[in-house]
Design a protein around this motif. Sequence first.
Motif, PDB file in Angstrom:
ATOM      1  N   PHE A  41       0.854  -1.177   0.000  1.00  0.00           N
ATOM      2  CA  PHE A  41       0.000   0.000   0.000  1.00  0.00           C
ATOM      3  C   PHE A  41       0.889   1.225   0.000  1.00  0.00           C
ATOM      4  CE2 PHE A  41      -3.441  -2.477   2.249  1.00  0.00           C
ATOM      5  CZ  PHE A  41      -4.361  -2.363   1.227  1.00  0.00           C
ATOM      6  N   LEU A  43       0.846   5.140   1.141  1.00  0.00           N
ATOM      7  CA  LEU A  43       0.120   6.101   1.963  1.00  0.00           C
ATOM      8  C   LEU A  43       0.810   7.453   1.916  1.00  0.00           C
ATOM      9  CD1 LEU A  43      -0.532   4.090   5.236  1.00  0.00           C
ATOM     10  CD2 LEU A  43      -2.148   4.549   3.444  1.00  0.00           C
ATOM     11  N   ARG A  44       0.025   8.494   1.839  1.00  0.00           N
ATOM     12  CA  ARG A  44       0.548   9.853   1.951  1.00  0.00           C
ATOM     13  C   ARG A  44       0.253  10.312   3.364  1.00  0.00           C
ATOM     14  NH1 ARG A  44       2.001  13.301  -2.028  1.00  0.00           N
ATOM     15  NH2 ARG A  44       1.066  11.856  -3.510  1.00  0.00           N
ATOM     16  N   ILE A  73     -10.867   5.880   7.863  1.00  0.00           N
ATOM     17  CA  ILE A  73     -11.189   5.532   6.482  1.00  0.00           C
ATOM     18  C   ILE A  73     -12.323   6.452   6.069  1.00  0.00           C
ATOM     19  CG2 ILE A  73     -11.994   3.754   4.906  1.00  0.00           C
ATOM     20  CD1 ILE A  73     -10.693   1.714   6.770  1.00  0.00           C
ATOM     21  N   LYS A  74     -12.076   7.286   5.081  1.00  0.00           N
ATOM     22  CA  LYS A  74     -13.058   8.274   4.642  1.00  0.00           C
ATOM     23  C   LYS A  74     -13.455   8.001   3.199  1.00  0.00           C
ATOM     24  CE  LYS A  74     -11.819  11.873   7.807  1.00  0.00           C
ATOM     25  NZ  LYS A  74     -11.650  13.306   7.975  1.00  0.00           N
ATOM     26  N   LYS A  75     -14.547   8.621   2.787  1.00  0.00           N
ATOM     27  CA  LYS A  75     -15.053   8.447   1.431  1.00  0.00           C
ATOM     28  C   LYS A  75     -15.184   9.804   0.759  1.00  0.00           C
ATOM     29  CE  LYS A  75     -17.783   4.419   2.656  1.00  0.00           C
ATOM     30  NZ  LYS A  75     -19.117   3.841   2.714  1.00  0.00           N
ATOM     31  N   TYR A  76     -14.971   9.830  -0.562  1.00  0.00           N
ATOM     32  CA  TYR A  76     -15.224  11.034  -1.333  1.00  0.00           C
ATOM     33  C   TYR A  76     -15.937  10.647  -2.612  1.00  0.00           C
ATOM     34  CZ  TYR A  76     -11.079   9.935  -4.135  1.00  0.00           C
ATOM     35  OH  TYR A  76     -10.161   9.313  -4.933  1.00  0.00           O
ATOM     36  N   GLN A  90     -15.404   6.684  -3.340  1.00  0.00           N
ATOM     37  CA  GLN A  90     -14.093   6.066  -3.286  1.00  0.00           C
ATOM     38  C   GLN A  90     -13.572   6.188  -1.858  1.00  0.00           C
ATOM     39  OE1 GLN A  90     -12.336   5.060  -6.191  1.00  0.00           O
ATOM     40  NE2 GLN A  90     -10.467   4.486  -5.180  1.00  0.00           N
ATOM     41  N   LYS A  91     -12.976   5.121  -1.319  1.00  0.00           N
ATOM     42  CA  LYS A  91     -12.430   5.148   0.029  1.00  0.00           C
ATOM     43  C   LYS A  91     -10.953   5.531  -0.010  1.00  0.00           C
ATOM     44  CE  LYS A  91     -15.413   1.589   1.905  1.00  0.00           C
ATOM     45  NZ  LYS A  91     -15.470   0.274   2.536  1.00  0.00           N
ATOM     46  N   TYR A  92     -10.517   6.236   1.025  1.00  0.00           N
ATOM     47  CA  TYR A  92      -9.106   6.522   1.176  1.00  0.00           C
ATOM     48  C   TYR A  92      -8.750   6.482   2.648  1.00  0.00           C
ATOM     49  CZ  TYR A  92     -10.196  11.360   2.466  1.00  0.00           C
ATOM     50  OH  TYR A  92     -10.668  12.475   3.079  1.00  0.00           O
ATOM     51  N   ILE A  93      -7.477   6.305   2.911  1.00  0.00           N
ATOM     52  CA  ILE A  93      -6.987   6.141   4.282  1.00  0.00           C
ATOM     53  C   ILE A  93      -6.306   7.433   4.716  1.00  0.00           C
ATOM     54  CG2 ILE A  93      -5.410   4.855   5.759  1.00  0.00           C
ATOM     55  CD1 ILE A  93      -5.781   2.485   3.857  1.00  0.00           C
ATOM     56  N   GLU A  94      -6.672   7.903   5.898  1.00  0.00           N
ATOM     57  CA  GLU A  94      -6.065   9.092   6.474  1.00  0.00           C
ATOM     58  C   GLU A  94      -5.422   8.700   7.795  1.00  0.00           C
ATOM     59  OE1 GLU A  94      -8.251  12.468   8.695  1.00  0.00           O
ATOM     60  OE2 GLU A  94      -8.219  13.006   6.574  1.00  0.00           O
TER      61      GLU A  94
END
Length: 105
Positions: A41, A43-44, A73-76, A90-94
């Motif tokens: 994975f 990650l930024r 885990i957020k969605k946009y 779309q999910k992304y990890i913060e």
Amino acid sequence: MNLFLFTAQIITQPEVIRIKSNSYIVILVSIPNNKKKLAFFKLRIYFKNYFKSDLLDICQYKKIVIIEGNINIKKYLLNSDSFIQQSQKQKYIEVQVNKIQPCIV
């Protein structure tokens, strides 16, 4: 939010960016994945409240570090302008970083 403790390899040099008079340090890291399709994975990671000089000494290209933080885990939305096609999420990890330490292998 969940506590997230992981080892990661740094892919890029740390960069300092400013957003609305707040300075952040941004690093791209890779973490191992146990799935067959994707080996790593990417990650930024954004550091907000950290001493820049200490972080720049620890975080160098291709070093392995141990990072402790909180994960969300957020969605946009994607394709929100089309009326016919429903908007997809779309999910992304913060990751909010609490501590970072060098790893001795």
